[in-house]
Design a protein around this motif. Sequence first.
Motif, PDB file in Angstrom:
ATOM      1  N   ILE A 142      -0.829   7.902   8.170  1.00 54.79           N
ATOM      2  CA  ILE A 142      -1.841   6.999   7.612  1.00 54.79           C
ATOM      3  C   ILE A 142      -1.241   5.595   7.505  1.00 54.79           C
ATOM      4  N   PRO A 143      -1.878   4.576   8.070  1.00 53.43           N
ATOM      5  CA  PRO A 143      -1.320   3.217   8.009  1.00 53.43           C
ATOM      6  C   PRO A 143      -1.151   2.742   6.572  1.00 53.43           C
ATOM      7  N   SER A 144      -0.078   2.044   6.321  1.00 53.54           N
ATOM      8  CA  SER A 144       0.162   1.494   4.986  1.00 53.54           C
ATOM      9  C   SER A 144       0.268  -0.029   5.046  1.00 53.54           C
ATOM     10  N   ASP A 145      -0.447  -0.596   6.025  1.00 51.55           N
ATOM     11  CA  ASP A 145      -0.460  -2.045   6.166  1.00 51.55           C
ATOM     12  C   ASP A 145      -1.909  -2.513   6.248  1.00 51.55           C
ATOM     13  N   ASN A 188      -3.874  -2.518   8.564  1.00 54.01           N
ATOM     14  CA  ASN A 188      -4.713  -1.686   9.431  1.00 54.01           C
ATOM     15  C   ASN A 188      -5.288  -0.480   8.692  1.00 54.01           C
ATOM     16  N   SER A 189      -4.896  -0.281   7.449  1.00 49.38           N
ATOM     17  CA  SER A 189      -5.358   0.882   6.700  1.00 49.38           C
ATOM     18  C   SER A 189      -6.804   0.697   6.246  1.00 49.38           C
ATOM     19  N   TYR A 226      -7.186  -1.063   2.831  1.00 53.29           N
ATOM     20  CA  TYR A 226      -7.095  -2.526   2.864  1.00 53.29           C
ATOM     21  C   TYR A 226      -8.343  -3.141   3.501  1.00 53.29           C
ATOM     22  N   LYS A 227      -8.821  -2.533   4.588  1.00 55.11           N
ATOM     23  CA  LYS A 227     -10.011  -3.070   5.251  1.00 55.11           C
ATOM     24  C   LYS A 227     -11.209  -3.096   4.311  1.00 55.11           C
ATOM     25  N   SER A 247     -11.531   9.862   4.330  1.00 58.40           N
ATOM     26  CA  SER A 247     -11.662   8.427   4.633  1.00 58.40           C
ATOM     27  C   SER A 247     -12.758   7.784   3.798  1.00 58.40           C
ATOM     28  N   VAL A 284       0.594   5.584  -0.213  1.00 59.89           N
ATOM     29  CA  VAL A 284      -0.248   6.776  -0.164  1.00 59.89           C
ATOM     30  C   VAL A 284       0.607   7.968  -0.579  1.00 59.89           C
ATOM     31  N   ILE A 289       0.844  -1.198   0.000  1.00 64.22           N
ATOM     32  CA  ILE A 289       0.000   0.000   0.000  1.00 64.22           C
ATOM     33  C   ILE A 289       0.875   1.243   0.000  1.00 64.22           C
TER      34      ILE A 289
END
Length: 316
Positions: free
Chosen positions: A62-65, A67-68, A71-72, A105, A47, A45
Amino acid sequence: MKISVKVPATTANIGPGFDCLGMALPIYNTVTIEETVLPGTGVEINVLADSASIDELELEHIPSDENSLVYKAVEALYNSIGQVPGELKITVKSSIPVAKGLGSSASVIIGALVAANELLGHPADEPALLSIACELEGHPDNITPALVGGLVISSQEEDGSVLYRKLEWPQEWAVTACVPDFELSTDIARSVLPKEVALSDAVFNVQRMAMFIQAVHTKDTELMKSALQDKLHQPYRMKLIQGFDKIYEGLRFNENVLGCVISGAGSSILIISLRNDLEKIKDTVKETWADMNIKANIKTLNVEQNGALIISDDED
């Protein structure tokens, strides 16, 4: 296979429409999902800032795993058809300011869902996409216009589905987005709201919401000035937005201004007005914030009638 989806920013609440009114604006995030061929690489991911108005520092937290949000959203769609995401490269090109009340978001969620749905061969229809998105976002006011565009009134039903209708925004009314250089997280903005409200305040907002719908349908300028008042969220949140009270007072007696409201949870402010004296209106906001050493990006925007769109690489 590679799919890119362009999603508009949104402004929600618009005065009395707490958690049910939303409007798409012509600022965009682009979400690209690409199936990769290397086994075992998992999900990558990225951003990226796609506008000079976006500070790279805004994107660092901003999470890039997994938890983003992006991805969710992908995972939720895959899971809905009994699958799990494989090797994917997901890129978000961001032009929508983060934590400024402009639906960043929601745009990422919708972009990810529409792109993943295209990759999977359209297993989900519009109601299913809205339901999944609303479950992730928590309420439909930003999600719905991000997907379908325009000015939208919506609600999340008990079964998780989203009921919505689009309203036609009068072309005579200008929408000016005032985006300050400070953030306000939705969690903080939600935390200051009371868990219970007085019946009189609830009735006040029901009355104003009815006025809002009638004013939009009939282009009733004077009615709209009353309709944009609120007692459910703005009195509590305005204290979190530096200068809001001074801007509000500075515009209150301008006959061309119909209302000054918080965009979503803030920190941005939305000014609804006639298309007269727009520069004077902008100067009032700019000068008020400048006196407080606050920089701002202030733009008069049209309502974006298109929601999320699949685009080709040369449009990206």
